[in-house]
Design a protein around this motif. Sequence first.
Motif, PDB file in Angstrom:
ATOM      1  N   LEU A   1      -8.181 -12.433   6.204  1.00  0.00           N
ATOM      2  CA  LEU A   1      -9.494 -12.854   5.707  1.00  0.00           C
ATOM      3  C   LEU A   1      -9.717 -12.340   4.295  1.00  0.00           C
ATOM      4  CD1 LEU A   1     -12.410 -13.950   5.906  1.00  0.00           C
ATOM      5  CD2 LEU A   1     -13.026 -11.784   7.016  1.00  0.00           C
ATOM      6  N   TYR A   2      -9.462 -11.056   4.067  1.00  0.00           N
ATOM      7  CA  TYR A   2      -9.774 -10.469   2.774  1.00  0.00           C
ATOM      8  C   TYR A   2      -8.912 -11.061   1.659  1.00  0.00           C
ATOM      9  CZ  TYR A   2     -12.331  -7.168   5.648  1.00  0.00           C
ATOM     10  OH  TYR A   2     -13.187  -6.616   6.552  1.00  0.00           O
ATOM     11  N   GLU A   3      -7.686 -11.431   1.965  1.00  0.00           N
ATOM     12  CA  GLU A   3      -6.850 -12.046   0.936  1.00  0.00           C
ATOM     13  C   GLU A   3      -7.429 -13.372   0.473  1.00  0.00           C
ATOM     14  OE1 GLU A   3      -2.369 -10.286   1.593  1.00  0.00           O
ATOM     15  OE2 GLU A   3      -2.983 -11.992   2.836  1.00  0.00           O
ATOM     16  N   THR A   4      -8.105 -14.097   1.356  1.00  0.00           N
ATOM     17  CA  THR A   4      -8.758 -15.344   0.940  1.00  0.00           C
ATOM     18  C   THR A   4      -9.972 -15.067   0.062  1.00  0.00           C
ATOM     19  OG1 THR A   4     -10.257 -15.503   2.853  1.00  0.00           O
ATOM     20  CG2 THR A   4      -8.049 -16.426   3.113  1.00  0.00           C
ATOM     21  N   LEU A   5     -10.476 -13.831   0.093  1.00  0.00           N
ATOM     22  CA  LEU A   5     -11.645 -13.467  -0.702  1.00  0.00           C
ATOM     23  C   LEU A   5     -11.266 -12.768  -2.008  1.00  0.00           C
ATOM     24  CD1 LEU A   5     -13.970 -12.095   2.140  1.00  0.00           C
ATOM     25  CD2 LEU A   5     -13.971 -14.381   1.122  1.00  0.00           C
ATOM     26  N   GLY A   6      -9.960 -12.714  -2.306  1.00  0.00           N
ATOM     27  CA  GLY A   6      -9.539 -12.129  -3.566  1.00  0.00           C
ATOM     28  C   GLY A   6      -9.159 -10.667  -3.491  1.00  0.00           C
ATOM     29  N   TRP A   7      -8.711 -10.204  -2.327  1.00  0.00           N
ATOM     30  CA  TRP A   7      -8.242  -8.832  -2.175  1.00  0.00           C
ATOM     31  C   TRP A   7      -6.719  -8.795  -2.209  1.00  0.00           C
ATOM     32  CZ3 TRP A   7     -11.261  -4.301  -1.021  1.00  0.00           C
ATOM     33  CH2 TRP A   7     -12.636  -4.542  -0.977  1.00  0.00           C
ATOM     34  N   THR A   8      -6.182  -7.649  -2.643  1.00  0.00           N
ATOM     35  CA  THR A   8      -4.742  -7.454  -2.724  1.00  0.00           C
ATOM     36  C   THR A   8      -4.349  -6.216  -1.926  1.00  0.00           C
ATOM     37  OG1 THR A   8      -4.567  -8.475  -4.914  1.00  0.00           O
ATOM     38  CG2 THR A   8      -2.832  -6.931  -4.293  1.00  0.00           C
ATOM     39  N   VAL A   9      -3.228  -6.301  -1.215  1.00  0.00           N
ATOM     40  CA  VAL A   9      -2.702  -5.152  -0.487  1.00  0.00           C
ATOM     41  C   VAL A   9      -1.998  -4.214  -1.466  1.00  0.00           C
ATOM     42  CG1 VAL A   9      -1.072  -4.371   1.274  1.00  0.00           C
ATOM     43  CG2 VAL A   9      -2.436  -6.433   1.669  1.00  0.00           C
ATOM     44  N   LEU A  10      -2.434  -2.964  -1.513  1.00  0.00           N
ATOM     45  CA  LEU A  10      -1.750  -1.950  -2.306  1.00  0.00           C
ATOM     46  C   LEU A  10      -0.577  -1.345  -1.531  1.00  0.00           C
ATOM     47  CD1 LEU A  10      -4.782  -0.062  -3.886  1.00  0.00           C
ATOM     48  CD2 LEU A  10      -3.240  -1.664  -5.010  1.00  0.00           C
ATOM     49  N   ALA A  11      -0.761  -1.215  -0.219  1.00  0.00           N
ATOM     50  CA  ALA A  11       0.307  -0.670   0.619  1.00  0.00           C
ATOM     51  C   ALA A  11      -0.079  -0.849   2.073  1.00  0.00           C
ATOM     52  CB  ALA A  11       0.517   0.819   0.336  1.00  0.00           C
ATOM     53  N   PRO A  12       0.935  -0.986   2.952  1.00  0.00           N
ATOM     54  CA  PRO A  12       0.619  -0.838   4.368  1.00  0.00           C
ATOM     55  C   PRO A  12       0.193   0.600   4.613  1.00  0.00           C
ATOM     56  CG  PRO A  12       2.984  -0.871   4.030  1.00  0.00           C
ATOM     57  CD  PRO A  12       2.358  -1.176   2.697  1.00  0.00           C
ATOM     58  N   MET A  13      -0.628   0.812   5.634  1.00  0.00           N
ATOM     59  CA  MET A  13      -1.023   2.173   5.997  1.00  0.00           C
ATOM     60  C   MET A  13      -0.595   2.418   7.439  1.00  0.00           C
ATOM     61  SD  MET A  13      -4.646   4.236   5.628  1.00  0.00           S
ATOM     62  CE  MET A  13      -4.531   4.397   3.840  1.00  0.00           C
ATOM     63  N   ALA A  14       0.512   3.120   7.572  1.00  0.00           N
ATOM     64  CA  ALA A  14       1.040   3.454   8.889  1.00  0.00           C
ATOM     65  C   ALA A  14       0.277   4.654   9.449  1.00  0.00           C
ATOM     66  CB  ALA A  14       2.525   3.771   8.788  1.00  0.00           C
ATOM     67  N   ALA A  15       0.215   4.738  10.773  1.00  0.00           N
ATOM     68  CA  ALA A  15      -0.510   5.832  11.420  1.00  0.00           C
ATOM     69  C   ALA A  15       0.220   6.252  12.679  1.00  0.00           C
ATOM     70  CB  ALA A  15      -1.940   5.410  11.753  1.00  0.00           C
ATOM     71  N   ALA A  16       0.078   7.520  13.030  1.00  0.00           N
ATOM     72  CA  ALA A  16       0.697   8.039  14.249  1.00  0.00           C
ATOM     73  C   ALA A  16      -0.199   9.095  14.872  1.00  0.00           C
ATOM     74  CB  ALA A  16       2.076   8.638  13.943  1.00  0.00           C
ATOM     75  N   VAL A  17      -0.139   9.183  16.193  1.00  0.00           N
ATOM     76  CA  VAL A  17      -0.881  10.181  16.950  1.00  0.00           C
ATOM     77  C   VAL A  17       0.031  10.741  18.039  1.00  0.00           C
ATOM     78  CG1 VAL A  17      -3.100   9.030  16.552  1.00  0.00           C
ATOM     79  CG2 VAL A  17      -1.781   8.520  18.633  1.00  0.00           C
ATOM     80  N   ILE A  18      -0.376  11.863  18.610  1.00  0.00           N
ATOM     81  CA  ILE A  18       0.276  12.377  19.807  1.00  0.00           C
ATOM     82  C   ILE A  18      -0.581  11.956  20.993  1.00  0.00           C
ATOM     83  CG2 ILE A  18       0.983  14.455  21.050  1.00  0.00           C
ATOM     84  CD1 ILE A  18       1.348  15.821  18.347  1.00  0.00           C
TER      85      ILE A  18
END
Length: 230
Positions: free
Chosen positions: A210-227
């Motif tokens: 959705l945001y890419e259609t509104l003119g947003w750009t991905v700077l990086a994926p944001m990976a996450a981890a938990v225990i």
Amino acid sequence: MIKCDARSISNRLPGISMTSFHVDSQLVFAWQAAHSIARGSPAPVHDRGGIRVDTRSETETTRWVFPRMCDGLREIAQAITAPRHVLKLCGTDEALRSALPDRWEIQPTNHFMIATAALLDPRPLAHGYRLEVHRAGPVNRASILAPDGGIAAHGTAAQTGDAFIYDRIETSPDHRRKGLGMAVMAALASTKESATTPQLLVATADGRALYETLGWTVLAPMAAAVIPER
């Protein structure tokens, strides 16, 4: 203060590489500082090459966000054995997984994004829907009420001198495909006080589209981890 022109972000912010995901640590800190304000969390602090927030909420004790892989992330991952700690990396799931002991579990990937064009003006709200915007200091909350009075869509924005961030933009399933999410974004954007402050958010995979259609750009994926809790 961080200043940038979102239309030329890769040129104006040193340290950003769209291929290697070397996101400027100041930009990540600016996002996290505003995010903490939006959520009512403690202010972030620098910690071993990353950014730490001692959230101490019902579901999370501490989170770390790392702009890039470093020894500090590996050190923390080895030291932490209890659940309710979150490690995040501006990078891929594979990169994060490579630094973690087996007890850590990778979570669905999000995307660190910046606005690179003006948001589109929303369409008029469908008949019976009503927009409300409430401000409390640096935090703005927008809600769209359905004809029956329930909340059809909502979202939050927080601003500092270094970032304007959007958080928890959500539309209820029964009210989707009516432009309500765009209306919430536009309402929050209208509260932005500086034209040069970077607009930032972290999006899910669906939100990214959705945001890419509104003119947003991905700077990086944001990976996450938990225990996981046992």
